[in-house]
Design an enzyme around this catalytic site. Structure first.
Site, PDB file in Angstrom:
ATOM      1  CD  GLU A  15      50.030  45.356  41.947  1.00 14.33           C
ATOM      2  OE1 GLU A  15      48.971  45.061  41.400  1.00 14.33           O
ATOM      3  OE2 GLU A  15      50.250  46.499  42.329  1.00 14.33           O
ATOM      4  CB  CYS A  63      47.468  42.667  45.682  1.00 18.00           C
ATOM      5  SG  CYS A  63      49.024  42.240  44.874  1.00 18.00           S
ATOM      6  CB  CYS A  66      49.471  38.549  47.222  1.00 22.70           C
ATOM      7  SG  CYS A  66      49.488  40.328  47.467  1.00 22.70           S
ATOM      8  CG  HIS A  70      44.909  40.975  49.960  1.00 21.55           C
ATOM      9  ND1 HIS A  70      45.094  41.578  51.183  1.00 21.55           N
ATOM     10  CD2 HIS A  70      46.012  41.274  49.225  1.00 21.55           C
ATOM     11  CE1 HIS A  70      46.244  42.219  51.184  1.00 21.55           C
ATOM     12  NE2 HIS A  70      46.823  42.047  50.012  1.00 21.55           N
ATOM     13  NE  ARG A 481      54.550  41.189  47.286  1.00 21.30           N
ATOM     14  CZ  ARG A 481      53.986  40.265  46.504  1.00 21.30           C
ATOM     15  NH1 ARG A 481      53.130  39.405  47.023  1.00 21.30           N
ATOM     16  NH2 ARG A 481      54.255  40.200  45.230  1.00 21.30           N
ATOM     17  CB  SER A 504      54.102  46.270  51.353  1.00 20.75           C
ATOM     18  OG  SER A 504      54.657  45.217  50.588  1.00 20.75           O
ATOM     19  CB  CYS A 548      52.859  43.916  47.232  1.00 20.37           C
ATOM     20  SG  CYS A 548      51.414  43.627  46.211  1.00 20.37           S
ATOM     21  CB  CYS A 551      44.472  48.710  44.919  1.00 20.39           C
ATOM     22  SG  CYS A 551      44.362  47.003  44.402  1.00 20.39           S
TER      23      CYS A 551
END
Length: 572
Positions: A15, A63, A66, A70, A481, A504, A548, A551
């Site tokens: 992503e 995202c 996920c 968030h 993650r 990430s 990931c 955005c």
């Protein structure tokens, strides 16, 4: 000969946009590594001056994978700031939704994003389906979709792609690479499960929608609790969730687990996937409430890979700096005081290996300056690794009763030592173990919810926001993650500052002011590449983290040239 630079941009099957650059010596061994995101996430700017109750609906857009993580983080951070404790029914409902997210994320990660780093799909076309079926019984007594007739059908479907000169979703990979270790028959088993997972992931998405109204981007969380009251009061909806959970659990038990046992045995001596822990400082945080005062996973920090001691997490020791990140202020700031003012300085002219193995002009990172939109989070000045590896190892070290038996069983089934977990192979295996632990024990949260609903109908706590008061709060927890945290300040009834420190960001961070690498960069050092034009070893390592990088607000073409630029007022 001189050192050579290899650029992989973008890292595919993730992503968002992630770029990896490595410098290799004359023996094709990586001596320098740089990890950078080439796209900017501006959510922290967008939520400023907004009603705190709306933030979760914005943060889930960080995202498209996920989303629930968030969403929940945006809600819980505000609840923490306002001192709200949601009812138990709401907490347990969130756990059931979280289970759907974890199972979906982990099975899709292995089979559709990362599994083809381990299994050679083209090799599967040469397999003997009958022998492959017999092979499957070496790893489980009840193989999933591994009858000889089923495997022949799978083989024929993929062969049909190949005859057309197009492998469809399996195109543009490094088939035949010397670091693939599965036999043709083993590859065919994984290929069958790849296709089955397309069906199972739909079922998991439906699990999320039962209480979330839709997937992705569910809608049923609210500050104070949940809004899916009618679903919780419906025995049919509860039964539907349980039925789908059991079907997903069966796939994990009969496909995902045995496939990782098979891979663990096959890759045990492959240098490119063992002994590459990256950053050996591990960090995880409590997650999955399964009762009034019980969680599935606990918090902790391990330093330098020493599992004999687990330290408590001190949130005051967390900072983010931007020495090599495209932001204005490079100073290490606590997330409550974090700043996200962009300062993009771009790529520079240089040379890297092209697809013919020759050095050619290209745009490269300015490694002496700024080279990523990702900041560098640090804990007491040190980099940390987050993710299933950290979560499983820390909870194993703490003697977690849900973790220890399964880890011991997996090590016995594969013949691997516990030290093997500290690797790319370990990161991939612990993600499966985490999925199985979640799937096996969600029934505890489900049963606790059913029992509590018999005596308590509350699903949302009452609260007020005093516009004359200033608040601050955070969410911290373990998501697919790794450890995620959201930090907020509320003033005059609106968001004054918001910072998200995502998993990430920890793992993919660029070097800090002391030259310390994040885990992506660290795990690549010393890697020997068999072919500079087919850097599968690098991709496999990076994919093991399930990156990931999400955005964006601007786009670049393959040469690094700006296509368009847009300026918006995020507060409108």
């Amino acid at each position: 000969m001189s050192d050579k630079r290899v650029v992989i941009d973008p890292i595919t099957r993730i992503e968002g946009h992630l770029r990896i650059e490595v410098v290799v010596d004359d023996n094709n061994v990586v001596k320098e590594a740089y990890s950078g995101s080439t796209l900017w996430r501006g959510i922290e700017q967008i939520v400023r001056n907004r009603d705190p109750r709306d933030v979760g609906f914005f943060t889930q857009r960080i995202c498209g994978v996920c989303t629930f993580s968030h969403y929940k983080a945006g809600i819980v951070a505000v609840e923490n700031a306002l001192g709200i404790k949601p009812p138990l029914n709401a907490q347990l409902t969130r756990t059931l939704m979280n289970t759907a997210l974890f199972i979906h994320d982990h099975i899709v990660h292995f089979y559709h994003l990362h599994g083809v780093d381990w299994a050679d799909v083209v090799s599967a076309l040469q397999a003997d389906p009958k022998k492959a079926s017999e092979e499957a019984f070496k790893y489980t007594d009840t193989p999933y979709a591994c009858g000889a007739d089923k495997l022949k059908e799978v083989q024929d479907r993929v062969a049909a792609f190949a005859k057309k000169g197009n492998l469809g979703p399996f195109a543009n990979a490094y088939w035949g690479h010397p670091t693939y270790k599965l036999t043709p028959e083993q590859n065919l088993i994984v290929l069958s499960h790849y296709l089955e997972c397309l069906r199972i992931q739909r079922i998991v998405a439906q699990m999320m929608a039962i209480f979330g109204s839709k997937n992705p981007h569910p809608q049923s969380l609210t500050v104070g609790g949940v809004t899916c009251v009618m679903d919780l009061q419906s025995p049919a909806r509860l039964g539907e969730y349980l039925t789908k959970l059991k079907e997903c659990q069966e796939f994990i038990d009969r496909a995902y687990y045995p496939d990782l046992v098979m891979a663990g045995r096959a890759y045990a001596n492959e240098p490119s996937v063992v002994g590459d822990v990256g950053v050996a400082n591990l960090y995880t945080y409590r997650e999955f409430q399964i009762g009034a005062n019980e969680w599935l996973f606990d918090s902790g920090i391990i330093k330098n890979g020493d599992i004999s001691k687990v330290y408590d997490v001190d949130t005051n020791k967390i900072t983010e700096e931007a020495t090599h990140s495209w932001y204005q202020n490079p100073a290490p700031l606590h997330p409550y005081d974090g700043q996200t003012e962009p300062n993009y300085t771009g790529l520079i002219d240089g040379e890297s290996i092209d697809d013919k193995g020759q050095m050619a002009h290209s745009k490269i990172f300015n490694t002496k300056g700024k080279y990523s939109w990702i900041k560098s989070p640090r804990y007491d000045g040190e980099p940390l690794q987050v993710g299933p590896l950290a979560n499983i190892v820390i909870n194993y070290a703490k003697g977690n009763k849900y973790v220890v038996p399964l880890v011991d069983k997996f090590l016995a089934d594969t013949g691997l030592p516990i030290s093997a977990v500290f690797s790319t192979l370990g990161r991939t295996a612990t993600r499966m173990l985490e999925a199985k632990i979640v799937a096996d024990n969600t029934i505890l949260a489900f049963n606790a919810l059913v029992e509590n609903l018999k005596v308590d109908s509350e699903t949302c706590a009452k609260y007020v926001i005093d516009k004359d008061k200033e608040y601050r709060g955070f969410y911290m927890g373990h998501v697919p993650r790794g450890t995620l945290s959201h930090w907020c300040r509320i003033k005059n009834g609106v968001i004054e500052n918001w910072q998200a420190v995502v998993p990430s960001t920890w793992n993919a961070s660029p070097k800090d002011s002391k030259g310390q690498m994040g885990s992506y960069e660290a795990c690549l050092i010393g890697t020997k590449l068999a072919d500079l034009t087919q850097p599968l070893e690098i991709i496999r390592k990076i994919h093991s983290y399930d990156p990931c990088i999400a955005c964006a607000v601007h786009v670049m073409d393959m040469s690094g040239n700006t296509l368009s630029e847009y300026k918006i007022n995020p507060n409108l």
